[in-house]
Design a protein around this motif. Sequence first.
Motif, short mmCIF file in Angstrom:
data_model
loop_
_atom_site.label_atom_id
_atom_site.label_comp_id
_atom_site.label_asym_id
_atom_site.label_seq_id
_atom_site.Cartn_x
_atom_site.Cartn_y
_atom_site.Cartn_z
N SER A 1 0.80 -1.22 0.00
CA SER A 1 0.00 0.00 0.00
C SER A 1 0.84 1.28 0.00
N ALA A 2 2.15 1.17 0.24
CA ALA A 2 3.00 2.36 0.31
C ALA A 2 2.96 3.16 -0.99
N PHE A 3 3.00 2.45 -2.13
CA PHE A 3 3.00 3.14 -3.42
C PHE A 3 1.69 3.91 -3.62
N LEU B 1 -12.73 15.87 -3.42
CA LEU B 1 -11.71 14.84 -3.68
C LEU B 1 -10.68 14.77 -2.56
N ARG B 2 -10.27 15.94 -2.05
CA ARG B 2 -9.29 15.93 -0.95
C ARG B 2 -9.87 15.27 0.29
N ARG B 3 -11.15 15.52 0.57
CA ARG B 3 -11.79 14.88 1.74
C ARG B 3 -11.93 13.37 1.52
N MET B 4 -12.21 12.97 0.25
CA MET B 4 -12.28 11.53 -0.05
C MET B 4 -10.92 10.87 0.17
N ILE B 5 -9.86 11.56 -0.25
CA ILE B 5 -8.50 11.02 -0.06
C ILE B 5 -8.21 10.87 1.43
N MET B 6 -8.55 11.91 2.21
CA MET B 6 -8.31 11.84 3.65
C MET B 6 -9.04 10.64 4.27
N ALA B 7 -10.30 10.43 3.85
CA ALA B 7 -11.08 9.31 4.39
C ALA B 7 -10.45 7.98 3.98
N GLU B 8 -9.98 7.90 2.74
CA GLU B 8 -9.37 6.66 2.25
C GLU B 8 -8.08 6.35 3.01
N VAL B 9 -7.25 7.38 3.20
CA VAL B 9 -5.99 7.19 3.92
C VAL B 9 -6.27 6.78 5.37
N THR C 1 -8.81 5.08 6.35
CA THR C 1 -9.19 3.66 6.27
C THR C 1 -7.95 2.78 6.16
N HIS C 2 -7.02 3.19 5.31
CA HIS C 2 -5.77 2.42 5.17
C HIS C 2 -5.05 2.29 6.52
N ILE C 3 -4.94 3.41 7.22
CA ILE C 3 -4.23 3.40 8.52
C ILE C 3 -4.95 2.46 9.48
N GLY C 4 -6.28 2.51 9.47
CA GLY C 4 -7.06 1.64 10.35
C GLY C 4 -6.86 0.17 10.05
N LYS C 5 -6.57 -0.16 8.78
CA LYS C 5 -6.35 -1.55 8.38
C LYS C 5 -4.87 -1.94 8.41
N GLY C 6 -4.05 -1.02 8.88
CA GLY C 6 -2.61 -1.31 8.95
C GLY C 6 -1.93 -1.21 7.60
#
Length: 110
Positions: free
Chosen positions: A46-48, A93-101, A103-108
Motif C-alpha cells: 500500500s506504500a505506493f 476529492l481531498r476529503r475523499m482522499i483523507m477518508a481513504e488514507v 481507512t488504510h491506517i485503520g487496516k494497517g
Amino acid sequence: MKMWRCSVCGYVHFGDVPPEKCPKCGAPAEKFVEIEKEKAALIERSAFTNGLLMELYTLLAKAAEVSARGEADNLDPGCVGIFKKAQADSQVLRRMIMAEVETHIGKGKW
Ligand SMILES: [Zn+2]
C-alpha cells in the motif's frame, strides 16, 4: 525485508534489526516489535498507492489555490463558474482522499 513497529509511537522501521533508538520518540530498541510477514506485505503493497494519494492531494490543493486566483480575477461568468467548480470538486476529492488514507491506517495499510 523485516519491519519493526515502535510500541510507543507507532513508527515503522525497515531493516533486519530494530534501530538502537526510535528516530521519532527516542524509545530504545527493546520497544520495537517485529511486524508479522502478512502485515508487512500489506504495508509494502500500500506504500505506493498511499504515496500517489498524497501526491494527488497536493495537486488538488494547488488546483484549488489556482482556481481561487481565477475566481478573484473575475474575467467573465464562464471562467468564474469553472474556477468555482474546480475549488468545490477539489475539496470533495481531498476529503475523499483523507477518508481513504484514514481507512488504510485503520487496516494497517500504512
Ligand atoms: Zn517511537
